[in-house]
Design an enzyme around this catalytic site. Structure first.
Site, PDB file in Angstrom:
ATOM      1  N   ALA A 169      34.938  40.856  34.577  1.00 45.24           N
ATOM      2  CA  ALA A 169      34.325  41.679  33.521  1.00 45.24           C
ATOM      3  C   ALA A 169      32.872  41.283  33.295  1.00 45.24           C
ATOM      4  O   ALA A 169      32.502  40.111  33.478  1.00 45.24           O
ATOM      5  CB  ALA A 169      35.122  41.520  32.227  1.00 45.24           C
ATOM      6  N   HIS A 170      32.097  42.268  32.895  1.00 39.31           N
ATOM      7  CA  HIS A 170      30.686  42.080  32.534  1.00 39.31           C
ATOM      8  C   HIS A 170      29.848  41.559  33.704  1.00 39.31           C
ATOM      9  O   HIS A 170      28.840  40.892  33.505  1.00 39.31           O
ATOM     10  CB  HIS A 170      30.542  41.138  31.317  1.00 39.31           C
ATOM     11  CG  HIS A 170      31.487  41.450  30.210  1.00 39.31           C
ATOM     12  ND1 HIS A 170      31.437  42.642  29.506  1.00 39.31           N
ATOM     13  CD2 HIS A 170      32.534  40.745  29.716  1.00 39.31           C
ATOM     14  CE1 HIS A 170      32.409  42.646  28.613  1.00 39.31           C
ATOM     15  NE2 HIS A 170      33.080  41.517  28.721  1.00 39.31           N
ATOM     16  N   ARG A 171      30.327  41.827  34.920  1.00 41.23           N
ATOM     17  CA  ARG A 171      29.647  41.395  36.147  1.00 41.23           C
ATOM     18  C   ARG A 171      29.529  39.876  36.243  1.00 41.23           C
ATOM     19  O   ARG A 171      28.658  39.341  36.901  1.00 41.23           O
ATOM     20  CB  ARG A 171      28.288  42.076  36.299  1.00 41.23           C
ATOM     21  CG  ARG A 171      28.410  43.610  36.273  1.00 41.23           C
ATOM     22  CD  ARG A 171      27.225  44.331  36.842  1.00 41.23           C
ATOM     23  NE  ARG A 171      26.882  43.971  38.203  1.00 41.23           N
ATOM     24  CZ  ARG A 171      27.513  44.403  39.305  1.00 41.23           C
ATOM     25  NH1 ARG A 171      28.548  45.195  39.200  1.00 41.23           N
ATOM     26  NH2 ARG A 171      27.110  44.040  40.499  1.00 41.23           N
ATOM     27  N   LEU A 172      30.451  39.186  35.587  1.00 46.95           N
ATOM     28  CA  LEU A 172      30.512  37.724  35.678  1.00 46.95           C
ATOM     29  C   LEU A 172      31.482  37.359  36.804  1.00 46.95           C
ATOM     30  O   LEU A 172      32.536  36.762  36.600  1.00 46.95           O
ATOM     31  CB  LEU A 172      30.955  37.120  34.344  1.00 46.95           C
ATOM     32  CG  LEU A 172      30.048  37.433  33.158  1.00 46.95           C
ATOM     33  CD1 LEU A 172      30.636  36.858  31.867  1.00 46.95           C
ATOM     34  CD2 LEU A 172      28.651  36.879  33.398  1.00 46.95           C
ATOM     35  N   HIS A 173      31.118  37.762  38.004  1.00 48.46           N
ATOM     36  CA  HIS A 173      31.988  37.608  39.160  1.00 48.46           C
ATOM     37  C   HIS A 173      32.167  36.141  39.529  1.00 48.46           C
ATOM     38  O   HIS A 173      31.361  35.290  39.162  1.00 48.46           O
ATOM     39  CB  HIS A 173      31.402  38.364  40.356  1.00 48.46           C
ATOM     40  CG  HIS A 173      31.016  39.764  40.056  1.00 48.46           C
ATOM     41  ND1 HIS A 173      31.842  40.640  39.390  1.00 48.46           N
ATOM     42  CD2 HIS A 173      29.869  40.448  40.318  1.00 48.46           C
ATOM     43  CE1 HIS A 173      31.231  41.810  39.257  1.00 48.46           C
ATOM     44  NE2 HIS A 173      30.035  41.712  39.804  1.00 48.46           N
TER      45      HIS A 173
END
Length: 192
Positions: A169-173
């Site tokens: 989520a939230h591009r917190l890969h």
């Protein structure tokens, strides 16, 4: 989580095989010619393990020419339903004739005949020419086993780096990067 990149690959690959609708073994193969000009295409993974990742192709194709000219390659698996990808960088070498023969013998007959009929990467005047070649191969090998063409075989990518990427989520890969060393594999840090 697994500390061995091949064990982790096996886990993710098994999950992808269970969830992907089509071609969970599809991987992008990136090559470069002798001048460094890159190209990529999809190929199918047909074997894997600690010794590398194996695919098969016509050895007269453009990709085979690039593999012969420059052994540095990259593979990319992307499993959309899993929201995961695996990047592999390494070197490529031809699989043995025995490996290629064994895999070829496991293919369906029409796929075997298609390997004989295909001048992969070369232009055709029309589709009918290709279909006529296929019919010729059907007649040629009628009533007998289809041998592996001498111009067709496997390649093994020996990884130097394997990166596992998980969408969050939230591009917190999340990424886990494994690098081959003389003593085995070392893992870089997990980072977003």
């Amino acid at each position: 989580m697994a500390d061995d990149p091949f064990q982790l690959f096996d886990t993710w690959y098994a999950e992808a095989r269970a969830s992907e609708i089509n071609d969970s073994n599809a991987m992008a193969l990136a090559t470069a010619d002798a001048d460094g000009r890159p190209s990529s295409r999809m190929v199918l993974l047909k074997g894997h393990g600690p010794d590398g990742f194996v695919f098969y192709t016509n050895r007269g194709s453009r990709k085979a020419g690039e593999l012969d000219a420059n052994a540095h390659v990259a593979l990319l698996f992307h499993w959309k339903s899993q929201r995961r990808q695996i990047r592999i960088e390494g070197s490529v070498a031809r699989a043995t004739d025995a490996e290629s023969d064994a895999y070829f013998a496991s293919r369906g007959r029409d796929s075997q005949l298609g390997a004989w009929a295909s001048d992969q990467s070369r232009p055709l005047d029309d589709r009918a020419t290709f279909e006529a070649r296929f019919a010729e191969m059907q007649a040629k090998f009628e009533g007998q086993d289809v041998p592996r063409p001498p111009f067709w075989g496997g390649y093994r990518v020996t990884p130097a780096v394997i990166e596992f990427w998980q969408d969050r989520a939230h591009r917190l890969h999340e990424r886990r990067v494994f690098t081959r060393t003389a003593d085995g594999w070392t893992e870089g840090s997990l980072y977003p």
